[in-house]
Design an enzyme around this catalytic site. Structure first.
Site, PDB file in Angstrom:
ATOM      1  N   GLU A  19     -43.549   5.385   1.498  1.00  0.00           N
ATOM      2  CA  GLU A  19     -42.500   5.142   2.483  1.00  0.00           C
ATOM      3  C   GLU A  19     -42.783   3.784   3.107  1.00  0.00           C
ATOM      4  OE1 GLU A  19     -42.665   8.186   5.488  1.00  0.00           O
ATOM      5  OE2 GLU A  19     -44.778   7.874   5.891  1.00  0.00           O
TER       6      GLU A  19
ATOM      7  N   ASP B 286     -45.159   2.283  13.896  1.00  0.00           N
ATOM      8  CA  ASP B 286     -44.347   1.583  12.899  1.00  0.00           C
ATOM      9  C   ASP B 286     -44.059   0.137  13.296  1.00  0.00           C
ATOM     10  OD1 ASP B 286     -44.173   4.097  11.619  1.00  0.00           O
ATOM     11  OD2 ASP B 286     -42.362   4.617  12.760  1.00  0.00           O
TER      12      ASP B 286
HETATM   13  O1  FUB Z   1     -42.528   7.060  12.449  1.00  0.00           O
HETATM   14  C1  FUB Z   1     -41.943   8.052  11.658  1.00  0.00           C
HETATM   15  C2  FUB Z   1     -42.302   7.841  10.237  1.00  0.00           C
HETATM   16  O2  FUB Z   1     -43.698   7.943  10.065  1.00  0.00           O
HETATM   17  C3  FUB Z   1     -41.971   6.461   9.732  1.00  0.00           C
HETATM   18  O3  FUB Z   1     -40.632   6.240   9.505  1.00  0.00           O
HETATM   19  C4  FUB Z   1     -42.870   6.436   8.540  1.00  0.00           C
HETATM   20  O4  FUB Z   1     -42.982   5.187   7.948  1.00  0.00           O
HETATM   21  C5  FUB Z   1     -44.136   6.973   9.143  1.00  0.00           C
HETATM   22  O5  FUB Z   1     -44.843   5.999   9.826  1.00  0.00           O
END
Ligand code: FUB
Length: 469
Positions: free
Chosen positions: A218, A31
């Site tokens: 997301e 991330d």
């Molecule tokens: O790293 C955990 C989760 O996986 C993140 O918050 C999302 O964006 C995905 O990358």
């Protein structure tokens, strides 16, 4: 094969390598949110660890993150780890054993302080987004007592818009204006109705992806460029997350979908990214499970260049192992960590002359199988003097036939800067740094150029590196 790759990567960590993806190799770094502060790039990734290493974490097949590090770099190649800036145990409102410190962001407020935004599991149900504050980007950061009121969710990103406001994006494209204090939602935010599975609820702010392609969206990342706002986000097109984007004239939309920045990749279900301009060049930071081929919840940060079309749309980015940063012409240029390759070139593991290959992994090599195969390796710095006088190559081949490898700069037909040609080697001999040819060098380039290596004669030639002296 994957086992061997993992062994190989472990060896690579010890050897030390530069200018290739992934950019952090002594730990996982998912991330990746990059920000430019004070002329340097600061990287705020989340920190994947193996769930097997967390004895008090029951989910052995899920994301497992207990703290955050911050890294900085002046050249995108050499990264300094400033250490842990926040641990799950020190978040007053968070569950101290949830291992859920997911994708963060950090921006500088109008008061000059640095505001680090992070999702974390609450002591009750679901996720909140907290803020930790510091005087310097590298910390120390002090977490606030409460998470931001009015936000339940993950993956914060703060857009500092030219209208003077800060907007926080999170989750599946939700957005709300922040107060200037950076830690509360503004009073004049609209209310929106959002669907979460079969349920609907009223949120503060708006959902900017409503009606746009955004299945399982997301990780929103919003930025402004040339009078346009860009909302970029991972979402599932087919089987895994690709990176899509939409554009608007207003921070809170409405946004118009424009297409993909990066396609779905094999192996890694998630992608998560950020986009910055550093010293006049745009870069896409994203993650991939290069260092954990068998478990895609242990990911690593990567960078590739990003370009815009004249109309402001974004050109699709192809993930490369080359990554970014300048390589000196006098260094070993590991062309197996390429920017682009032709169809015939294969990348294979390189072992020293030890029959026990798992112990003697030395990186990779590019196999040129037939005449005309080529590799492109970008951004090689030949310096400003005329003092490059020879060309070295580490290569091996299995035939006694004449073999010629030629190096051009700028394009496949650009000026020739090095050539290796021989019929003399017996089968299987290795040419190394002590063997140099100077004959075909026609021009001594200056400055930074992309390098193109081509097999002009011969077949099945394995090249480990090239170098200029
Ligand atoms: O790293 C955990 C989760 O996986 C993140 O918050 C999302 O964006 C995905 O990358």
């Amino acid at each position: 094969m994957k086992h061997i790759l993992t062994m190989g990567l472990a060896a690579l960590l010890v050897q030390g390598v530069s200018a290739q993806n992934p950019i952090i190799r002594d730990q996982f770094s998912a991330d990746p949110t990059a920000r430019v502060f004070n002329g340097k790039v600061y990287l705020f990734p989340s920190h994947d660890i193996s769930p097997l290493s967390a004895y008090d974490y029951p989910r052995k097949d899920w994301f497992c993150m207990n703290d955050y590090h911050v890294f900085s770099s002046e050249n995108l190649t050499d990264w300094t780890d400033h250490g842990v800036i926040l641990d799950q145990k020190n978040v007053p409102w968070g569950n101290p054993t949830a291992y859920s410190m997911w994708a963060p962001d950090c921006v500088q407020g109008k008061d000059g302080k640095y505001y680090f935004y992070f999702p974390n599991a609450t002591k009750g149900r679901g996720f909140g987004i907290g803020v930790a504050v510091a005087d310097k980007p590298e910390g120390p950061y002090k977490p606030l007592e409460k998470s931001i009121e009015g936000i339940n969710g993950i993956d914060p990103c703060v857009l500092q818009a030219s209208d003077g406001n800060n907007y926080i994006f999170w989750g599946a494209g939700n957005c709300a204006k922040l107060k200037d204090n950076m830690i509360e939602l503004a009073d004049d935010n609209p209310k929106d109705t959002v669907k979460w599975g079969p349920r609907s609820f009223v949120m503060t702010g708006v959902n900017c992806l409503k009606g746009l392609p955004s299945r399982q969206a997301e990780g929103p990342f919003a930025f402004e460029y040339n009078g346009n706002y860009y909302l970029t986000y991972p979402y599932v097109v087919k089987d895994r997350e690709a990176l899509g984007y939409a554009m608007s004239k207003n921070p809170m939309g409405p946004y118009e979908y424009k297409g993909l920045i990066m396609e779905e990749r094999p192996d890694c279900w998630t992608n998560h990214h950020s986009i910055i301009n550093f010293k006049g060049q745009w870069y896409l930071f994203y993650h991939y499970n290069y260092l954990s081929p068998n478990f895609d919840k242990n990911r690593s940060a990567c960078i590739d260049k990003l370009e815009f079309n004249p109309d402001g749309t974004i050109k699709p980015v192809t993930m490369t192992v080359r990554g970014v940063g300048i390589t000196k012409a006098t260094d070993k240029i590991q062309i197996d960590r390429y920017s682009k390759i032709s169809d015939g070139v294969k990348i294979d593991f390189l072992y020293a002359n030890d029959p026990d290959t798992t112990k003697r992994f030395e990186g990779w090599e590019a196999i040129f199988s037939k005449k005309g195969d080529w590799v492109e390796y970008d951004d090689v710095d030949f310096g400003q003097n005329d003092n490059i006088s020879s060309f070295a190559i580490k290569a091996k081949f299995d035939t006694g036939k004449k073999t010629t490898i030629r190096v051009h700069v700028d394009s496949q037909t650009g000026p020739v800067v090095g050539e290796f040609s021989t019929v003399k080697f017996p089968v299987g001999i290795v040419a190394d740094g002590s063997l140099k040819t100077t004959g075909a060098k026609t021009k001594n380039p200056k400055g930074v150029h992309n390098v193109f290596v081509e097999l002009v004669e011969g077949e099945n030639v394995a090249v480990d590196w090239i170098s200029f002296e």
